[in-house]
Design an enzyme around this catalytic site. Structure first.
Site, short mmCIF file in Angstrom:
data_model
loop_
_atom_site.label_atom_id
_atom_site.label_comp_id
_atom_site.label_asym_id
_atom_site.label_seq_id
_atom_site.Cartn_x
_atom_site.Cartn_y
_atom_site.Cartn_z
N ARG A 56 -4.14 11.88 10.28
CA ARG A 56 -4.18 10.77 10.89
C ARG A 56 -3.66 11.01 12.34
O ARG A 56 -3.79 10.74 13.32
CB ARG A 56 -3.42 9.66 10.34
CG ARG A 56 -3.95 9.07 9.08
CD ARG A 56 -4.96 8.05 9.10
NE ARG A 56 -6.05 8.57 9.35
CZ ARG A 56 -7.02 9.45 8.63
NH1 ARG A 56 -6.47 9.67 7.43
NH2 ARG A 56 -8.12 9.90 8.81
N GLN A 86 0.62 -3.82 14.27
CA GLN A 86 0.72 -3.43 13.00
C GLN A 86 0.33 -2.07 12.98
O GLN A 86 0.28 -1.38 12.10
CB GLN A 86 -0.47 -4.07 12.21
CG GLN A 86 0.17 -5.75 11.97
CD GLN A 86 -1.27 -6.41 11.51
OE1 GLN A 86 -1.24 -6.70 10.24
NE2 GLN A 86 -1.94 -7.04 12.28
N ASN A 87 -0.13 -1.44 14.31
CA ASN A 87 -0.39 0.01 14.24
C ASN A 87 0.44 0.90 14.31
O ASN A 87 1.48 0.76 14.68
CB ASN A 87 -1.48 0.17 15.60
CG ASN A 87 -2.61 -0.66 15.52
OD1 ASN A 87 -3.18 -1.22 14.59
ND2 ASN A 87 -3.21 -0.81 16.63
N HIS A 104 4.70 -1.51 11.04
CA HIS A 104 4.15 -0.68 9.60
C HIS A 104 4.77 0.69 10.32
O HIS A 104 4.09 1.58 9.48
CB HIS A 104 2.61 -0.75 9.74
CG HIS A 104 2.53 -2.09 9.00
ND1 HIS A 104 1.41 -2.75 9.24
CD2 HIS A 104 3.40 -3.12 8.64
CE1 HIS A 104 1.29 -4.10 8.63
NE2 HIS A 104 2.49 -4.26 8.30
P1 NAD Z 1 -7.90 -4.05 9.33
O1 NAD Z 1 -8.53 -3.22 9.32
O2 NAD Z 1 -7.45 -5.24 8.38
O3 NAD Z 1 -8.62 -5.32 10.36
C1 NAD Z 1 -9.13 -4.54 11.59
C2 NAD Z 1 -9.74 -5.90 12.33
O4 NAD Z 1 -10.04 -5.50 13.61
C3 NAD Z 1 -11.01 -6.50 11.74
O5 NAD Z 1 -10.94 -7.91 11.46
C4 NAD Z 1 -12.01 -5.96 12.54
O6 NAD Z 1 -13.21 -7.19 12.66
C5 NAD Z 1 -11.47 -5.89 13.85
N1 NAD Z 1 -12.06 -5.35 14.85
C6 NAD Z 1 -12.88 -3.97 14.54
N2 NAD Z 1 -13.24 -3.41 15.55
C7 NAD Z 1 -12.82 -4.29 16.95
C8 NAD Z 1 -13.00 -4.29 18.14
N3 NAD Z 1 -13.54 -3.10 18.76
N4 NAD Z 1 -12.26 -5.11 18.95
C9 NAD Z 1 -11.36 -5.94 18.40
N5 NAD Z 1 -11.27 -6.03 16.83
C10 NAD Z 1 -11.94 -5.35 16.04
O7 NAD Z 1 -6.52 -3.85 10.28
P2 NAD Z 1 -5.17 -4.62 10.46
O8 NAD Z 1 -5.26 -5.90 10.41
O9 NAD Z 1 -4.57 -4.15 11.31
O10 NAD Z 1 -4.60 -4.03 9.26
C11 NAD Z 1 -3.30 -3.75 8.85
C12 NAD Z 1 -3.26 -2.56 8.63
O11 NAD Z 1 -3.80 -1.37 9.08
C13 NAD Z 1 -1.70 -2.13 9.10
O12 NAD Z 1 -0.81 -1.62 7.88
C14 NAD Z 1 -2.08 -0.84 10.04
O13 NAD Z 1 -0.51 -0.16 10.05
C15 NAD Z 1 -3.12 -0.56 9.56
N6 NAD Z 1 -3.87 0.66 10.31
C16 NAD Z 1 -3.35 1.08 11.55
C17 NAD Z 1 -4.12 1.87 12.38
C18 NAD Z 1 -3.75 2.17 13.73
O14 NAD Z 1 -2.53 2.55 13.95
N7 NAD Z 1 -4.40 2.80 14.78
C19 NAD Z 1 -5.60 2.01 12.05
C20 NAD Z 1 -5.97 1.47 11.00
C21 NAD Z 1 -5.19 0.78 10.07
#
Ligand code: NAD
Length: 231
Positions: A56, A86-87, A104
């Site tokens: 990652r 949450q990212n 997180h």
């Molecule tokens: P999730 O995967 O549960 O939800 C992601 C949401 O984003 C979905 O509802 C989806 O429809 C939406 N989505 C997808 N593409 C999109 C776009 N282009 N524009 C707008 N919305 C879009 O993710 P979450 O709710 O953040 O889940 C929380 C967990 O995931 C956290 O613990 C977080 O730390 C972790 N996470 C973080 C990263 C990161 O840091 N980039 C990546 C993956 C997961």
């Protein structure tokens, strides 16, 4: 200055090339949560957990903020903005947002397994078995794993309660306690939910749904919010 609070999730970084967790091609389809993102996983197979987060982290060095991150940073020209994310990536910071609270944890940081207050910025992308803190204990990713406390929930709920405008972007709102932050927002605050697959949260007062991608919808919303101040 009017107070805007942003709650972001994996979707805001999807267009930068970072996978979300719960979409069809999301990360959790390739890994089981219990294998890589729990304290038990760390006890059972530290190498696998290290490898998961190393991959990652490596990827994070290869991607850039997208128009959604940049537009949110631009809001600071006219509003008092807090981003609660949450990212675990640092794309909000790299786009220029000044006040970013990570619920997180942060991928680029690591911490001592003996004293959680000892947090370091990792040099490079790879954390290895045998890398230790100044006390000689193994370092772990600075990530809040499933089943662990979310230490930043208290400041986050306080920030959310001050919002005059609350923007939720790219989160499925399935992971608690972060998803519960909306409950701290005042009923009269304007609220926006940007997500192409937004669930129905119509019981929340003053919530407008924008069912579009963050990279398209956030810059438009930001432009409109900035224009309201010019009137
Ligand atoms: P999730 O995967 O549960 O939800 C992601 C949401 O984003 C979905 O509802 C989806 O429809 C939406 N989505 C997808 N593409 C999109 C776009 N282009 N524009 C707008 N919305 C879009 O993710 P979450 O709710 O953040 O889940 C929380 C967990 O995931 C956290 O613990 C977080 O730390 C972790 N996470 C973080 C990263 C990161 O840091 N980039 C990546 C993956 C997961």
């Amino acid at each position: 200055m009017k107070k805007i609070v942003v709650l972001s999730g994996a979707g805001v970084s999807a267009e930068s090339g970072l996978k979300t967790f719960r979409d069809n091609d999301g990360l959790w389809n390739n890994y089981r949560i219990e294998e890589v993102a729990t304290p038990e996983a760390w006890e059972d197979d530290m190498e696998l957990v290290l490898d998961f987060y190393n991959q990652r982290r490596k990827q994070l060095y290869e991607v850039e903020p997208n128009p959604a991150h940049f537009a949110l940073a631009r809001l600071e020209e006219k509003f008092d903005v807090d981003v609660i994310t949450q990212n675990v990536d640092d794309l909000h910071e790299r786009a220029g947002s000044k006040k970013v609270l990570h619920l997180h944890g942060e991928l680029k940081k690591v911490r001592s397994t003996r004293d959680p207050k000892l947090v370091y910025v990792l040099d490079g992308w790879e954390l290895k078995n045998g890398d230790t803190c100044e006390l000689g204990s193994q370092l772990r990713p600075h990530i809040v794993w499933f089943g662990e406390m979310v230490p930043n929930m208290l400041p986050a709920s306080e920030i959310a309660s001050l919002a005059e405008i609350f923007i939720v972007v790219g989160t499925s709102l399935q992971v608690y306690p972060a998803a519960g932050l909306l409950r701290y927002v005042r009923p009269e605050a304007e609220k926006y939910l940007i997500d192409p697959n937004a669930h129905d949260f119509s019981y929340i007062p003053n919530l407008k749904f924008i069912r579009d991608k963050a990279g398209v919808a956030v810059p438009i919303l930001v432009d409109n919010l900035m224009k309201t101040l010019d009137k």
